[in-house]
Design a protein around this motif. Structure first.
Motif, PDB file in Angstrom:
ATOM      1  N   TYR A   1      39.013  35.768  51.197  1.00  0.00           N
ATOM      2  CA  TYR A   1      39.720  35.638  49.916  1.00  0.00           C
ATOM      3  C   TYR A   1      40.756  34.511  50.010  1.00  0.00           C
TER       4      TYR A   1
ATOM      5  N   ILE B   1      51.228  44.634  42.677  1.00  0.00           N
ATOM      6  CA  ILE B   1      50.317  43.582  42.216  1.00  0.00           C
ATOM      7  C   ILE B   1      50.710  43.128  40.813  1.00  0.00           C
TER       8      ILE B   1
ATOM      9  N   LEU C   1      41.901  37.482  39.974  1.00  0.00           N
ATOM     10  CA  LEU C   1      40.856  38.419  40.363  1.00  0.00           C
ATOM     11  C   LEU C   1      40.530  39.403  39.245  1.00  0.00           C
TER      12      LEU C   1
ATOM     13  N   VAL D   1      45.873  39.915  38.829  1.00  0.00           N
ATOM     14  CA  VAL D   1      44.677  40.751  38.707  1.00  0.00           C
ATOM     15  C   VAL D   1      44.570  41.285  37.292  1.00  0.00           C
TER      16      VAL D   1
ATOM     17  N   THR E   1      45.695  41.697  50.788  1.00  0.00           N
ATOM     18  CA  THR E   1      45.619  40.242  50.623  1.00  0.00           C
ATOM     19  C   THR E   1      46.152  39.832  49.253  1.00  0.00           C
ATOM     20  N   ILE E   2      45.800  40.598  48.235  1.00  0.00           N
ATOM     21  CA  ILE E   2      46.267  40.301  46.876  1.00  0.00           C
ATOM     22  C   ILE E   2      47.791  40.333  46.809  1.00  0.00           C
TER      23      ILE E   2
ATOM     24  N   LEU F   1      48.442  37.274  44.056  1.00  0.00           N
ATOM     25  CA  LEU F   1      47.364  36.899  43.153  1.00  0.00           C
ATOM     26  C   LEU F   1      47.362  37.774  41.910  1.00  0.00           C
TER      27      LEU F   1
ATOM     28  N   GLU G   1      43.203  44.644  48.933  1.00  0.00           N
ATOM     29  CA  GLU G   1      44.438  44.994  48.225  1.00  0.00           C
ATOM     30  C   GLU G   1      45.654  44.346  48.898  1.00  0.00           C
TER      31      GLU G   1
END
Length: 390
Positions: free
Chosen positions: A291, A39, A2, A24, A16-17, A22, A14
Motif C-alpha cells: 500500500y 482514520i 481508499l 477512506v 497503514t492507513i 490516507l 488498517e
C-alpha cells in the motif's frame, strides 16, 4: 484514497492507513468492520469532490465490491471503463486479440449451458463466470462425457454463490468458455505508476495437488520465483499497459507460463492486489508494504531485497472447508493444531467459516529442504482440524 469493503480488512492495512493518514470512503463496510476512528473518513460527496480537485489522488480498494460505486460516482474519470475491460473476461480477451490472435474463447449465458454443443470445442477447455472472483464457478472439461456433471455442479455452485457477492464481482448469468492454458500458474501484484510503467510488488506461484485441482489452497513466493519470472511478466505488462494507457492503477494478474516460457494471462483483477489482504505477505517475506509502495510510487530494489532469501519459501495457505462437511455440523476449529503443522508460521488470520467456507488464511515461512510440509497441507482435506458436533 481508499475504498474499503467486504470480505476482509486486515489489521496491517488498517494500521497503514492510520500511519500514512490516507483518506477512506465512509461506507457501510466501515461500520461493520469497526475500524478505528483515527482514520480520515470521507462521505460520498466529499470523497468525490477531493478526487475531482486533486489530480495527485489515486484510488486503491481492498475488494472488488466497490466497483459499482465507482461506476456510479466516478464516471467523470476513465476508471469505470478500464475496470470493465479487465473485470469482464470476454472484454479482456478482446483487448488482447492482437497479442494472442489464435486464442479460442466463447461467451455463453447461464441458460445456454444445457443447449450448447461442446463436441466441436477442442478439449480440455475451461468454463467460468465471465465476471468472477477466486476460483468460484471454474471448471476444467476434459471430455464430452464430463459435461453433464459439470453443468450440474455449476448450477449447484451458482445457487450457493447467489447473493454472497455483488453482480460486479460475480455475475453468474454470463460464462466464458476458453481454451485450456497450459503450464504453471502464477499471480502478481503490480501497479502502473504516473508514467504508465508497471511496478511489480510480488510474484506468487500457485501450486496444485493434481492436474484437476483448481483450488486456491497454496500460493508461494521466493527469490527463485521472482528472479526467474520478473522480466517475463514485466514485458507482458508493458505491452498491456500500452493498449489501455494505464496510470496510477493497481491490479492483481494471473498467468500461465508453459515449458517454452510463453506467458499467457488468465485474468486481471483491477483496483486491488491479492484478495482478502493476502497481498500483505509481501511485507512478511520482503519487507514491502504494498500500500505504501503504491501511494508513494516506490519501486522495490529486488537485488537488495532478495540477497538473503536463498533458501526460504513464503506461502499463503487458504484453509477452506471440505465440500462434504455441512457448516451447521461444525462445533469448532483446532487452530492451534493447524498452525503447529508449520515450522515457522508468520501470521494466522481466523475467518468466519460459517459465512465464507474458509476458516483461516495463514502466512508461513518454510525452508526449501522442508517442502514436504507444503505438499502435505496441499493434499490434506483439513478434516483433522475440524471438530464436528456429536
Amino acid at each position: 484514497m481508499l475504498i474499503l469493503d467486504k470480505p476482509y480488512i486486515s489489521k496491517f492495512l488498517e494500521n497503514t492507513i492510520v500511519e500514512m493518514e490516507l483518506p477512506v470512503l465512509k461506507n457501510d463496510a466501515i461500520k461493520e468492520f469497526g475500524l478505528t476512528n483515527d482514520i480520515d473518513y470521507l462521505k460520498d460527496e466529499e470523497f468525490i469532490r477531493k478526487f475531482k480537485e486533486n489530480e495527485e489522488f489515486f484510488i486503491y480498494s481492498n475488494s472488488e465490491n466497490p466497483i459499482n460505486w465507482i461506476a456510479n460516482n466516478l464516471s467523470f474519470t476513465d476508471l469505470p471503463e478500464k475496470i470493465n475491460i479487465f473485470k469482464d473476461k470476454v472484454e479482456f480477451r478482446k483487448l488482447l486479440k492482437d497479442i494472442y490472435p489464435n486464442f479460442f474463447y466463447k461467451e455463453i449465458s447461464f441458460s445456454e449451458l444445457e443447449e450448447i454443443d461442446i463436441t466441436e470445442i477442442r478439449k480440455p477447455f475451461i468454463i467460468k463466470p465471465s465476471i468472477g472472483f477466486f476460483s468460484m464457478g471454474v471448471y476444467k472439461v476434459n471430455s464430452v462425457d464430463e459435461w453433464g456433471n459439470v453443468v450440474k455442479e455449476l448450477k449447484r455452485e451458482v445457487k450457493r454463490m447467489k447473493g454472497k457477492y455483488p453482480i460486479e464481482v460475480i455475475d453468474s448469468s454470463k460464462f466464458i468458455i476458453e481454451e485450456n492454458i497450459g503450464g504453471e500458474e502464477f499471480a502478481i501484484d503490480v501497479y502502473y505508476n504516473d508514467l504508465g510503467e508497471p511496478v511489480i510488488l510480488n510474484i506468487f506461484k500457485h501450486i496444485f495437488s493434481s492436474g484437476e485441482d483448481v483450488s486456491d489452497r497454496v500460493y508461494i513466493t521466493s527469490k527463485e520465483i521472482i528472479e526467474n519470472y520478473y522480466s517475463l511478466f514485466l514485458d507482458f505488462l508493458s505491452q498491456m499497459g500500452n493498449l489501455v494507457n494505464l496510470c496510477n492503477f493497481p491490479m492483481h494478474v494471473e498467468f500461465r507460463v508453459d515449458k517454452d516460457k510463453q506467458v499467457t494471462p488468465i485474468e486481471v483483477n483491477p483496483m486491488r492486489f491479492a484478495g482478502w489482504c493476502t497481498t500483505d505477505i509481501a511485507y512478511y517475506a520482503y519487507g514491502i508494504n504494498v500500500y505504501e509502495y503504491f501511494f508513494k510510487q516506490k519501486e522495490p530494489n529486488w537485488e537488495e531485497i532478495l540477497k538473503d532469501k536463498e533458501d526460504k519459501i513464503y506461502s499463503i495457505v487458504v484453509a477452506d472447508l471440505p465440500g462434504d462437511i455441512k457448516i451447521n455440523n461444525i462445533e469448532g476449529i483446532n487452530y492451534e493444531g493447524f498452525v503447529s503443522h508449520f515450522e515457522n508460521p508468520l501470521e494466522i488470520r481466523k475467518i468466519d467459516y460459517r459465512e465464507h467456507a474458509v476458516f483461516a488464511f495463514l502466512f508461513t515461512e518454510t525452508n526449501r529442504d522442508n517442502w514436504q510440509e507444503l505438499e502435505e497441507i496441499l493434499n490434506s482435506d483439513l478434516k483433522e482440524y475440524i471438530k464436528l458436533k456429536e
